[in-house]
Each structure stands twice: as C-alpha cells, then as structure tokens.
Design a protein around this motif. Structure first.
Motif, PDB file in Angstrom:
ATOM      1  N   LEU A 205     -19.524  -7.436   5.963  1.00  0.00           N
ATOM      2  CA  LEU A 205     -19.066  -8.595   5.189  1.00  0.00           C
ATOM      3  C   LEU A 205     -17.716  -9.045   5.738  1.00  0.00           C
ATOM      4  N   ASN A 206     -17.746  -9.588   6.941  1.00  0.00           N
ATOM      5  CA  ASN A 206     -16.510  -9.949   7.630  1.00  0.00           C
ATOM      6  C   ASN A 206     -15.880 -11.238   7.119  1.00  0.00           C
ATOM      7  N   GLY A 207     -16.561 -11.910   6.185  1.00  0.00           N
ATOM      8  CA  GLY A 207     -15.987 -13.122   5.619  1.00  0.00           C
ATOM      9  C   GLY A 207     -15.078 -12.863   4.434  1.00  0.00           C
ATOM     10  N   ILE A 208     -14.981 -11.591   4.022  1.00  0.00           N
ATOM     11  CA  ILE A 208     -14.077 -11.220   2.926  1.00  0.00           C
ATOM     12  C   ILE A 208     -12.879 -10.500   3.537  1.00  0.00           C
ATOM     13  N   ASN A 209     -11.704 -11.087   3.382  1.00  0.00           N
ATOM     14  CA  ASN A 209     -10.495 -10.526   3.989  1.00  0.00           C
ATOM     15  C   ASN A 209      -9.617  -9.860   2.936  1.00  0.00           C
ATOM     16  N   LEU A 210      -8.870  -8.859   3.378  1.00  0.00           N
ATOM     17  CA  LEU A 210      -7.947  -8.135   2.505  1.00  0.00           C
ATOM     18  C   LEU A 210      -6.555  -8.153   3.108  1.00  0.00           C
ATOM     19  N   THR A 211      -5.559  -8.290   2.250  1.00  0.00           N
ATOM     20  CA  THR A 211      -4.158  -8.219   2.664  1.00  0.00           C
ATOM     21  C   THR A 211      -3.411  -7.346   1.676  1.00  0.00           C
ATOM     22  N   CYS A 212      -2.690  -6.358   2.190  1.00  0.00           N
ATOM     23  CA  CYS A 212      -1.898  -5.445   1.358  1.00  0.00           C
ATOM     24  C   CYS A 212      -0.465  -5.474   1.858  1.00  0.00           C
ATOM     25  N   VAL A 213       0.443  -5.952   1.025  1.00  0.00           N
ATOM     26  CA  VAL A 213       1.843  -6.132   1.415  1.00  0.00           C
ATOM     27  C   VAL A 213       2.703  -5.027   0.800  1.00  0.00           C
ATOM     28  N   CYS A 214       3.510  -4.393   1.639  1.00  0.00           N
ATOM     29  CA  CYS A 214       4.367  -3.289   1.196  1.00  0.00           C
ATOM     30  C   CYS A 214       5.830  -3.659   1.434  1.00  0.00           C
ATOM     31  N   PRO A 215       6.461  -4.332   0.470  1.00  0.00           N
ATOM     32  CA  PRO A 215       7.875  -4.686   0.640  1.00  0.00           C
ATOM     33  C   PRO A 215       8.797  -3.533   0.246  1.00  0.00           C
ATOM     34  N   SER A 216      10.018  -3.600   0.762  1.00  0.00           N
ATOM     35  CA  SER A 216      11.055  -2.678   0.286  1.00  0.00           C
ATOM     36  C   SER A 216      11.556  -3.222  -1.051  1.00  0.00           C
ATOM     37  N   PHE A 217      12.782  -2.943  -1.432  1.00  0.00           N
ATOM     38  CA  PHE A 217      13.308  -3.476  -2.680  1.00  0.00           C
ATOM     39  C   PHE A 217      13.283  -5.013  -2.670  1.00  0.00           C
ATOM     40  N   VAL A 218      12.867  -5.609  -3.780  1.00  0.00           N
ATOM     41  CA  VAL A 218      12.889  -7.062  -3.932  1.00  0.00           C
ATOM     42  C   VAL A 218      13.714  -7.389  -5.169  1.00  0.00           C
ATOM     43  N   SER A 219      14.600  -8.350  -5.034  1.00  0.00           N
ATOM     44  CA  SER A 219      15.547  -8.663  -6.122  1.00  0.00           C
ATOM     45  C   SER A 219      14.898  -9.552  -7.183  1.00  0.00           C
ATOM     46  N   THR A 220      13.909  -8.995  -7.881  1.00  0.00           N
ATOM     47  CA  THR A 220      13.226  -9.741  -8.942  1.00  0.00           C
ATOM     48  C   THR A 220      13.736  -9.377 -10.327  1.00  0.00           C
ATOM     49  N   GLY A 221      14.604  -8.373 -10.418  1.00  0.00           N
ATOM     50  CA  GLY A 221      15.093  -7.942 -11.717  1.00  0.00           C
ATOM     51  C   GLY A 221      14.275  -6.827 -12.335  1.00  0.00           C
ATOM     52  N   MET A 222      13.203  -6.383 -11.671  1.00  0.00           N
ATOM     53  CA  MET A 222      12.393  -5.286 -12.213  1.00  0.00           C
ATOM     54  C   MET A 222      13.197  -3.993 -12.269  1.00  0.00           C
ATOM     55  N   VAL A 223      14.091  -3.802 -11.280  1.00  0.00           N
ATOM     56  CA  VAL A 223      14.983  -2.642 -11.282  1.00  0.00           C
ATOM     57  C   VAL A 223      16.412  -3.140 -11.119  1.00  0.00           C
ATOM     58  N   GLN A 224      17.343  -2.324 -11.536  1.00  0.00           N
ATOM     59  CA  GLN A 224      18.752  -2.699 -11.480  1.00  0.00           C
ATOM     60  C   GLN A 224      19.457  -2.018 -10.311  1.00  0.00           C
ATOM     61  N   ASN A 225      20.237  -2.816  -9.579  1.00  0.00           N
ATOM     62  CA  ASN A 225      21.105  -2.318  -8.525  1.00  0.00           C
ATOM     63  C   ASN A 225      20.356  -1.534  -7.442  1.00  0.00           C
ATOM     64  N   PRO A 226      19.305  -2.101  -6.842  1.00  0.00           N
ATOM     65  CA  PRO A 226      18.647  -1.413  -5.721  1.00  0.00           C
ATOM     66  C   PRO A 226      19.589  -1.324  -4.528  1.00  0.00           C
ATOM     67  N   ARG A 227      19.569  -0.182  -3.844  1.00  0.00           N
ATOM     68  CA  ARG A 227      20.539   0.029  -2.770  1.00  0.00           C
ATOM     69  C   ARG A 227      20.078   1.149  -1.843  1.00  0.00           C
ATOM     70  N   ALA A 228      20.678   1.153  -0.652  1.00  0.00           N
ATOM     71  CA  ALA A 228      20.462   2.224   0.312  1.00  0.00           C
ATOM     72  C   ALA A 228      21.649   2.270   1.245  1.00  0.00           C
ATOM     73  N   ARG A 229      21.933   3.438   1.767  1.00  0.00           N
ATOM     74  CA  ARG A 229      23.092   3.614   2.641  1.00  0.00           C
ATOM     75  C   ARG A 229      22.979   2.709   3.870  1.00  0.00           C
ATOM     76  N   LEU A 230      24.068   2.014   4.173  1.00  0.00           N
ATOM     77  CA  LEU A 230      24.180   1.131   5.334  1.00  0.00           C
ATOM     78  C   LEU A 230      23.119   0.023   5.349  1.00  0.00           C
ATOM     79  N   GLY A 231      22.534  -0.233   4.190  1.00  0.00           N
ATOM     80  CA  GLY A 231      21.514  -1.267   4.124  1.00  0.00           C
ATOM     81  C   GLY A 231      20.255  -0.943   4.908  1.00  0.00           C
TER      82      GLY A 231
END
Length: 295
Positions: A205-231
């Motif tokens: 069934l090659n006419g049905i496509n799938l896309t799975c996106v894996c972002p890092s932190f996104v500033s949507t407000g779901m979590v507070q103050n997302p951060r990582a060393r040296l960005g």
C-alpha cells in the motif's frame, strides 16, 4: 542466493536514493482538497498546523478537549478563507473517539490525512507520578493514535491513498530524566509509526504515507523553562517546528528529527552506556519540575 543478491541490490538502491535526496530534495506534493483531522488543534503546534494545512488547500477537522480554544482555531481558519469543522473530544476516552469518527464521516466525509498532534506531559520524578497521570499520558499520547488510525485507515487502504502524521519527540529516541512516562509514550509513538509503515509496505500500500516528527524542546508552554547546557538541545519555536513538519509531510519523509540529528539513534545503539551517561549528564537537558500536575 538470488534472494541475497536482491537484498543487497535493494539496499544499494536505498542508500543511493537517500544520498540523492540529501542533495536534491523531492518536490512537494499537493494536498489541495484533502481532509485533514488535527488533534490538539486549539493551541500551540496544533493550531499552527491547522493554519498551514488550510493555506495549502486542505479541509480541516479541528479536534481538541478545549471547546473554546478549538472554536477560535476554526474561526481563524474560516476568516482566512479555509474550510473547517470543530469537534470537542477528550482523547482519554475511547468512546468519544469512536463517536468523533462516526460524526466526521457523516458530517464531513472521509479523512485522508490524520494529524496526531495532541499530547500531555507531567515533568516530575517517577515516584511522584500518580496512576492517573501515567494513564492520561498513555491514553492521549499513544492509545488515541491507535484508535484514530483504526478508525480512518480502512478507507485509506481501500483507496490506497492517505497520510498519517505524528508528533513524537527527541524523548522518543533517547529517554529524558524526570519525563519517564512522556519518554515511554513517545518511544511508543515512534514504534507504532515504524511498525505501521512496515506493515503497509508488506501489504504493498505505497499510496499511504507516514511521517513521524521528533522535535527537541518546543516553546509552546507545555513545560516551563526548557534548557540544556550550551544550547546543545535547542529550544525550537512553534513556527519553525510546524514549517519543518509540514515540509516533511509534503515530501513524504518518514522519520524526521528537529533539528536534524539522523545519527542520534545510531550513536545510541553503538556507544557504551557509560558514554551515553556521560553525554546526558553533560548536556543536562531538563525543564522545571512540577509538584501537582494539571492536564
């Protein structure tokens, strides 16, 4: 022996095709006239996905637990010339999902693009997670994906046409401290999408496509103050995340990390656990924790 040679040939073709796609991106497909059901449409990435897909000519079925916010999204789409329908649904409840699917088929028509975007998160240590929190996380972040796919995939298969899209997370590739239930749920989403993709390939069934996106932190407000060393784990804007996500969808890309980190899973599988421990301790990707969580 011929099967072995065929396998190697297919692998070579796959590697060459992937290399060519790195240099010459495939052209974007048209989604004009498609019907896209978007969960979590009342805010954040969901609302922006609705706006972007509507601008490309898709009819939008906006789904959210927050009726007022969801209706705002529908009005924004209509004011900009889009076609949109709004449905208030609690994705924790299977019966509401089944009722939604029936109403959409009757009132809108066949869904040809399923956008599983809705998610919840409880940033806290594992002992502070209640059974209700864990249940909520998996019902919204994973089980709703299964149920919605089961509702709309049959028609896609009959026509060999459709697209299933999911927002997962970096946490679906490498587990995050203090996000154990969220990480587990996003690993499940990646596994679901990989398994379903292989299943559809087996069924030709090659006419049905799938896309799975894996972002890092996104500033949507779901979590507070997302951060990582040296960005080292950047905080992405919702606009960037949606633009890249839709770009991947239009090009029928499957597993997409934002920012790009295609080596991440390979590194995780190859390096010793002690090395991964050292890397995670140094990067220290984290968010502010909660004492009492609300959905």
């Amino acid at each position: 022996m011929s099967n072995v040679f065929e396998l190697f040939w297919q692998m070579m073709v796959g590697f060459v095709s992937a290399f060519i796609r790195l240099i010459w991106k495939p052209s974007a497909k048209s989604i004009h006239g498609e019907t896209a059901l978007v969960t979590g449409a009342g805010h954040g990435l969901g609302r922006l996905l609705c706006i972007r897909l509507a601008k490309l000519g898709a009819k939008i079925v906006a789904v959210d637990v927050n009726e007022e916010a969801n209706q705002e999204t529908v009005e924004i789409l209509k004011q900009n010339g889009g076609i949109a329908f709004g449905y208030t649904v609690d994705l924790r409840k299977a019966e509401e999902i089944h009722r939604l699917a029936s109403k959409v088929r009757d009132e809108v028509g066949d869904v040809t693009m399923l956008i599983n975007n809705a998610g919840i998160i409880y940033p806290t240590d594992i002992l502070s997670l209640t059974e209700e929190m864990i249940s909520n996380t998996f019902r919204v972040n994973v089980i709703s994906h299964f149920l919605l796919i089961k509702e709309f995939l049959s028609n896609m298969k009959r026509k060999n046409h459709g697209h299933i899209f999911a927002i997962a997370s970096y946490a679906g590739l490498i587990g995050n401290a203090f996000l154990t239930d969220y990480s587990a749920s996003k690993h499940a989403v990646v596994g679901l999408m990989e398994g379903l993709r292989n299943e559809l390939k087996r069924q030709k069934l090659n006419g049905i496509n799938l896309t799975c996106v894996c972002p890092s932190f996104v500033s949507t407000g779901m979590v507070q103050n997302p951060r990582a060393r040296l960005g080292l784990v950047p905080v992405l804007t919702p606009e960037y995340t949606v633009n890249k996500s839709v770009e991947a969808l239009l090009r029928n890309e499957f597993l997409v990390t934002l920012p790009s980190a295609t080596f991440q899973r390979v590194v995780r599988d190859l390096v010793p656990d002690s090395v991964m421990d050292a890397l995670q301790a140094y990067v220290r990707a984290e968010v502010d924790l909660i004492d009492n969580a609300d959905e």
